[in-house]
Design a protein around this motif. Structure first.
Motif, short mmCIF file in Angstrom:
data_model
loop_
_atom_site.label_atom_id
_atom_site.label_comp_id
_atom_site.label_asym_id
_atom_site.label_seq_id
_atom_site.Cartn_x
_atom_site.Cartn_y
_atom_site.Cartn_z
N VAL A 211 0.90 -1.30 -0.04
CA VAL A 211 0.06 -0.14 0.12
C VAL A 211 0.85 1.29 -0.08
O VAL A 211 1.72 1.49 0.78
CB VAL A 211 -0.89 0.00 1.25
CG1 VAL A 211 -1.83 1.40 1.37
CG2 VAL A 211 -1.84 -1.17 1.26
N MET A 212 0.78 2.10 -0.94
CA MET A 212 1.50 3.37 -0.93
C MET A 212 0.98 4.53 -0.02
O MET A 212 -0.23 4.44 -0.01
CB MET A 212 1.43 3.89 -2.42
CG MET A 212 2.04 3.11 -3.65
SD MET A 212 3.92 2.49 -3.21
CE MET A 212 3.51 0.84 -2.55
N ALA A 213 1.84 5.11 0.35
CA ALA A 213 1.20 6.32 1.39
C ALA A 213 0.44 7.16 0.92
O ALA A 213 -0.63 7.53 1.57
CB ALA A 213 2.46 6.97 1.82
N GLY A 214 0.39 7.46 -0.37
CA GLY A 214 -0.52 8.32 -1.20
C GLY A 214 -1.79 7.80 -1.12
O GLY A 214 -2.59 8.70 -1.55
N ASP A 215 -2.07 6.43 -1.37
CA ASP A 215 -3.24 6.00 -1.62
C ASP A 215 -3.69 5.60 -0.31
O ASP A 215 -5.02 5.66 0.09
CB ASP A 215 -3.21 4.45 -2.29
CG ASP A 215 -2.67 4.53 -3.61
OD1 ASP A 215 -3.00 5.36 -4.31
OD2 ASP A 215 -1.87 3.58 -3.99
N ALA A 216 -3.20 5.76 0.86
CA ALA A 216 -3.74 5.56 2.45
C ALA A 216 -3.83 6.68 3.24
O ALA A 216 -4.16 6.61 4.18
CB ALA A 216 -2.92 4.29 3.05
N CYS A 217 -3.10 7.82 2.66
CA CYS A 217 -3.35 9.22 3.44
C CYS A 217 -4.72 9.52 3.98
O CYS A 217 -5.69 9.23 3.25
CB CYS A 217 -2.32 10.17 2.98
SG CYS A 217 -2.91 10.90 1.49
N GLU A 218 -4.71 10.38 5.02
CA GLU A 218 -6.00 10.88 5.44
C GLU A 218 -5.90 12.38 5.31
O GLU A 218 -4.66 12.87 5.43
CB GLU A 218 -6.09 10.61 6.93
CG GLU A 218 -5.93 9.10 7.34
CD GLU A 218 -5.71 8.67 8.86
OE1 GLU A 218 -6.25 9.68 9.65
OE2 GLU A 218 -5.11 7.45 9.05
N PRO A 219 -7.13 13.04 5.14
CA PRO A 219 -7.22 14.46 5.46
C PRO A 219 -6.55 14.96 6.63
O PRO A 219 -6.77 14.30 7.48
CB PRO A 219 -8.40 14.86 5.04
CG PRO A 219 -9.08 13.78 4.55
CD PRO A 219 -8.35 12.30 5.05
N GLY A 220 -5.90 16.03 6.66
CA GLY A 220 -5.40 16.75 8.01
C GLY A 220 -3.99 17.35 7.75
O GLY A 220 -3.48 17.16 6.80
#
Length: 323
Positions: free
Chosen positions: A250-259
């Motif tokens: 899982v890439m960080a860009g695909d799993a990142c959250e708003p904030g």
């Protein structure tokens, strides 16, 4: 598309078939990795596809044709083949090696020359710098690239790759894996790849097929294989760290959250994995990372809690029933 239908290989005098009633389908444009313990039949299976080994029974269909009735020589010219030992002809230049199959197919010399340069460029080599050199003048990683260029030269729809990175220095292996994975996906090749390395299988495969004693135990997408191993053998084979292995998918860009991350929080590129993010978080004792896109701008955050939740998905479901 490659389909194996009830395929077996029996050697007289052995206590069991090398491959036993194997049924497996690889969709067009996808990569299927064959893996399992030594002697499980993975290399035998791959070599039956291009008839380097003749199946005892069953059907093998490649691009709609039952290749068990095809002319083996003609078949092999339509299937790219990359092996661990690379197999370059030492007495031939790099250009001559790459041109081997197009010349056998009778391509005009101008077309062959253009194709050689195109393929060398595709695998990251400067045609002018390597075209007239011999394999002994190149590093192991460069020779492996030439082997892939040669296999791709006649634009085969199907590629067979037998431990293609096994002879490459570990320091460059991951880089080569990523490069070749990008090339194969861009060209939409249908690939069967044999490896003994579960990390390589997970990195390279759209599907991972685990074999044992000549039989297929489980074939699934990497994430599903790690989340829901079919039985205890598969769970042991993929390793107790399978939750961490899932994070590498899982890439960080695909799993990142708003904030917004706290002031001074470390950054991670969106193209790096959650496993990389976890290493940074644990190494810096912080709870969140700022995720940045190609332009360096923040696109969100990755948190330790979010990674824990992602790693735990599927963990409570245990082993699914063996099929």
């Amino acid at each position: 598309m490659i389909a194996l239908e009830g395929v077996s290989k029996i050697y007289p005098g052995l206590p069991r078939p090398a491959v036993d009633d194997l049924t497996l389908m690889v969709p067009g444009g996808r990569t299927c990795v064959l893996i399992g313990p030594s002697g499980c039949g993975k290399t035998t299976t791959m070599r039956m596809v291009n008839r380097l080994i003749e199946p005892t029974r069953g059907r093998i269909v490649v691009e709609g044709e039952d290749v068990t009735h095809a002319d083996p020589v003609s078949l092999r010219r339509r299937i790219g083949y990359v092996i661990q030992q690379i197999g370059l002809f030492p007495h031939m230049t790099i250009a001559q090696n790459v041109a081997t199959v197009p010349e056998l197919l009778g391509w005009p010399s101008a077309r062959v020359a253009a194709r050689v340069d195109e393929m060398l460029s595709l695998v990251g080599l400067d045609p002018g710098g390597v075209r007239d050199r011999y394999p002994r003048h190149l590093s192991g990683g460069q020779r492996q690239r030439v082997g892939v260029a040669r296999a791709l030269a006649a634009d085969p729809p199907v590629m067979l790759m037998d431990e293609p990175f096994g002879a490459v220095d570990p320091l460059v292996r991951t880089h080569l894996q990523d490069e070749f994975l990008s090339i194969l996906k861009r060209l939409r090749k249908t690939v069967i790849l044999v490896t003994h390395d579960i990390d390589e299988a997970i990195r390279m495969g759209d599907l991972v097929a685990i074999l044992k004693d000549g039989r297929l135990v489980q074939c699934d997408a990497p994430d599903r294989l790690l989340a829901m191993p079919a039985n205890a053998f598969v769970a042991d084979f993929v390793g107790a760290d399978r939750a961490l292995k899932r994070l590498s998918l899982v890439m960080a860009g695909d799993a990142c959250e708003p904030g917004t991350a706290p002031a001074g929080a470390p950054e991670i590129a969106a193209t790096l994995s959650l496993r990389d993010a976890l290493a940074i978080l644990l190494g810096t004792s912080t709870e969140a990372l700022r995720v940045t896109g190609p332009d360096g701008q923040a696109v969100g955050i990755v948190t330790l809690a979010g990674i824990r939740a992602r790693a735990g998905e599927g963990a409570g479901r245990g082993l699914r029933a063996a099929g």
